[in-house]
Structure formats: structure tokens, C-alpha cells
Design an enzyme around this catalytic site. Structure first.
Site, PDB file in Angstrom:
ATOM      1  N   TYR A 257       0.818  -1.218   0.000  1.00 48.21           N
ATOM      2  CA  TYR A 257       0.000   0.000   0.000  1.00 48.21           C
ATOM      3  C   TYR A 257       0.855   1.273   0.000  1.00 48.21           C
ATOM      4  CZ  TYR A 257      -4.331  -2.629   0.696  1.00 48.21           C
ATOM      5  OH  TYR A 257      -5.408  -3.471   0.539  1.00 48.21           O
TER       6      TYR A 257
ATOM      7  N   LYS B 120       4.038 -14.404   5.184  1.00 51.59           N
ATOM      8  CA  LYS B 120       4.238 -15.333   4.073  1.00 51.59           C
ATOM      9  C   LYS B 120       5.743 -15.345   3.783  1.00 51.59           C
ATOM     10  CE  LYS B 120       2.525 -17.983   0.774  1.00 51.59           C
ATOM     11  NZ  LYS B 120       1.999 -19.329   1.080  1.00 51.59           N
TER      12      LYS B 120
ATOM     13  N   ASP C   6      -2.021 -17.572   4.157  1.00 51.13           N
ATOM     14  CA  ASP C   6      -3.021 -18.284   3.347  1.00 51.13           C
ATOM     15  C   ASP C   6      -3.658 -19.420   4.151  1.00 51.13           C
ATOM     16  OD1 ASP C   6      -0.521 -19.458   3.298  1.00 51.13           O
ATOM     17  OD2 ASP C   6      -0.549 -19.980   1.175  1.00 51.13           O
TER      18      ASP C   6
ATOM     19  N   ASP D 142      -5.821  -6.257   5.742  1.00 56.45           N
ATOM     20  CA  ASP D 142      -7.000  -5.756   5.035  1.00 56.45           C
ATOM     21  C   ASP D 142      -7.884  -6.932   4.617  1.00 56.45           C
ATOM     22  OD1 ASP D 142      -8.591  -3.806   4.007  1.00 56.45           O
ATOM     23  OD2 ASP D 142      -7.361  -3.406   2.240  1.00 56.45           O
TER      24      ASP D 142
ATOM     25  N   ASP E 168     -11.607  -8.506   6.355  1.00 60.88           N
ATOM     26  CA  ASP E 168     -12.844  -8.606   5.567  1.00 60.88           C
ATOM     27  C   ASP E 168     -13.381 -10.034   5.625  1.00 60.88           C
ATOM     28  OD1 ASP E 168     -12.664  -5.925   4.781  1.00 60.88           O
ATOM     29  OD2 ASP E 168     -13.299  -6.373   2.724  1.00 60.88           O
TER      30      ASP E 168
END
Ligand code: ATP
Length: 326
Positions: A120, A167, A199, A223, A227
Site C-alpha cells: 500500500y 508469508k 493463506d 486488510d 474482511d
């Protein structure tokens, strides 16, 4: 003591849920002075700037900011606003409430998302025709800061489970640094934690959210995972967030401008009102924050519900029920 609160409703349902939260704050009898600023798609169309200089100044000068949502211009509005308040941590609780038909009723998670870097950072280029790159920035200082915040949050709020999401098996340099730094913070503090590949963590969160508490994440992972957690507890209409800085902070729902329902008066105000409760915590009004959360919880359990929760109530009806509950 008067507290100046910047109020930036923005676009879409931001225009509907932000006044609801202001109404709730206004009902508490605290000496708040609300100063409204404009931002978002409509302002860009009218003036050429999605985040006018005056709005930045209002947020910079205020004790805290309430922000609704921005549509197409979201990146030009919320990313600079987070910088204006010096935010390094994005705190996103995802809790399932009694009386709602949640996918996972036993969920009580808090995502502590790094808020300044990762992908970002906005460093993207077209290096050749048909080839584009995005530079992912991870620093030891920002990783350490978010980990400190996350471990401290867990300690202060009584969460026993702390997970560091990463990750590092693929992004060896960037997430390697994030993971090593966050682990060092946990060890220095003598707090138990586990690490999880982001993941695999997504799958485990769906199947067994009750195994997790505080999840410390790099920016994009936080983020997306938050969600995902919204889906577990009943939808985006329920998730508040805080963008925390050293001396300032901005509070916003996790959801966006929801153009599909904007203007219909049926947006769920819970996420925005719960964001206002986080603002109250930030300013030290802990008892008022608890009053607001309790009123939202009892409204969600027994009161009118907006269509996203299977009801037919309007934003105004739900807001009135919350104020009644206070
Ligand atoms: P944006 O581009 O601004 O992010 P979006 O529609 O892509 O908008 P959201 O605004 O987060 O993303 O909305 C995703 C879905 O969740 C939409 O179907 C929307 O109607 C629903 N939704 C989001 N917030 C609420 C809310 N407060 N009340 C009811 N439904 C909501």
C-alpha cells in the site's frame, strides 16, 4: 474540557452512517465540538481535489476524526488521511454478537494491521509495455512498532492468543524481516505467540476462529483477513476500525461506500457507531464507550435490523434504538 472531533462523511453510505454516529456521540452529554470536512468522489468532481487542504487541516487539528467512506477516490482520501493523523496501526475487531445469524458465532478476533507500508506504499510502475510492478516496502522500524502495539493490545485487553501472520516462505526478504522483528518483540516481552502462513491462516480462521485472538498482520494481509472475518460475524455492516497514531487517531468502519445501497437509507450504522465507541476509548471515555457498545449489542440482539442482517429497518430506526438503549 471540549474535544474537537473532525467529521468527514465522504461518499455513498458514509453520508448516512456518519451522522448516525455523531448523533450517538451527541447523546452522551460529553463536550464535543464537531467540525465537518468534505472528501471523496463528489468533492473531486466539484473541485478537482478528493481531499481538500481544509479537510486535511481539520483532521490534523482535531483530537480525533470520524471518517465515513470514499468511493473511487478511496486511495486518494484515506491513505493521506491516515498519514495526516500519523497512523501506524489499524485496529479491526471482528466479534460475533448474540441474536445474529453469524457463520461462526464464537468469533472474537482483533486484527492489528500495519498501516504505513507493504504494497500500500503505492510504488507501482509500468516497466515495459504489458509489464507492471509493485514495490513492497517492509521496514524493521514499522514492523517493530506494529508488533509492539499488537502485543501490548493483547495484554491490555486480555487476549491470550497472539498470532503473527506472514508469508515469509515466499516473500523471504520482506516478510522474513516482518516475522523476525515481530517474533523478537514477542520474545522480549515474554508473551506467548504463534506464527501462521497467511493463506493457511485464512482457512483456519474460517473453520476455527475460536482458536485465535489478536492477529498481527502486514498491511494487505490485515486488510483481506479482516474482511474475511467480517463474513464470519454477519457482514461488513458490523466491523469498526481505528487508525491509531502517536497523538492522533481516525475512526472508520471497515466497509466502503456501498454504492449498491447508497441513498436508500438502509445502511447498517453499527460499524460506524462501534467506530465511535473506539474513539471514546481513545479519548479516555471508557465507560461511555462500553455504554455505546452495550446499546449496539442489545439493538443487534432484540432491536430493529437493517436488511443486511435480515430485517427491514432503516438506518435512522436502528440509530434511534441505539440512542434509546443508552
Ligand atoms: P467501495 O468501492 O467504496 O469499497 P464496495 O461496494 O466495493 O464499495 P463495500 O462498501 O465495503 O465495498 O460493500 C461491500 C458489500 O457490503 C456491498 O454489497 C454493500 O452493500 C455491503 N455493505 C457494506 N457496508 C454495509 C453497511 N453498513 N450496511 C449494509 N450493507 C453494507
Amino acid at each position: 474540557m471540549t474535544h474537537e472531533i473532525a467529521v468527514i462523511p465522504g461518499d455513498g453510505i458514509g453520508q448516512e452512517v456518519t451522522p448516525a454516529a455523531v448523533e450517538v456521540l451527541g447523546a452522551l452529554g460529553i463536550d464535543f465540538q464537531f467540525v465537518e470536512g468534505e472528501a471523496g468522489d463528489a468533492v473531486e468532481d466539484a473541485t478537482g481535489a478528493a481531499l481538500p487542504r481544509e479537510t486535511r487541516a481539520i483532521a490534523a487539528d482535531a483530537d480525533a476524526t470520524l471518517f465515513g467512506a470514499a468511493g473511487e477516490t478511496a486511495a486518494d482520501v484515506i491513505l493521506p488521511l491516515r498519514r495526516v493523523v500519523g497512523s501506524f496501526a489499524n485496529v479491526r475487531p471482528a466479534v460475533s454478537y448474540p441474536g445474529l445469524d453469524a457463520v461462526q458465532p464464537g468469533t472474537d478476533l482483533v486484527f492489528i494491521r500495519e498501516n504505513t507500508e507493504g504494497v500500500y506504499k503505492g510504488i507501482e510502475s509500468e516497466v515495459a509495455d504489458g509489464v507492471r510492478t509493485c514495490t513492497r516496502v517492509i521496514t524493521e522500524s514499522a514492523s517493530g512498532k506494529i508488533a509492539e502495539y499488537g502485543f501490548e493490545y493483547a495484554r491490555q485487553n486480555g487476549y491470550d492468543d497472539v498470532t503473527i501472520a506472514h508469508k515469509a516462505n515466499v516473500m523471504r526478504q520482506t516478510d522474513g524481516l516482518f516475522l523476525d522483528t515481530a517474533e523478537r518483540v514477542g520474545e522480549d516481552r515474554g508473551i506467548e505467540y504463534e506464527t501462521a502462513l497467511m493463506d493457511a491462516l485464512a482457512m483456519h480462521l474460517v473453520m476455527h476462529p475460536e482458536d485465535y485472538g489478536v492477529v498481527i498482520c502486514p498491511n494487505l494481509a490485515g486488510d483481506m483477513l479482516s474482511d474475511l472475518a467480517a463474513g464470519l460475524v454477519g457482514g461488513l455492516g458490523l466491523l469498526p476500525s481505528a487508525n491509531v497514531g502517536e497523538d492522533n487517531a481516525l475512526f472508520e468502519p471497515v466497509h466502503g461506500s456501498a454504492p449498491d445501497i447508497a441513498g436508500d437509507g438502509v445502511a447498517n450504522p453499527a460499524a460506524m457507531i462501534l467506530s465511535a465507541a473506539m474513539l471514546l476509548d481513545h479519548l479516555g471515555y471508557d465507560e461511555d464507550a462500553d455504554r455505546v457498545r452495550t446499546a449496539v449489542e442489545s439493538t443487534l440482539e432484540d432491536g430493529p435490523k437493517t436488511p443486511d442482517l435480515g430485517g427491514a429497518a432503516t438506518t435512522e430506526e436502528v440509530t434511534a434504538a441505539v440512542i434509546e438503549g443508552l
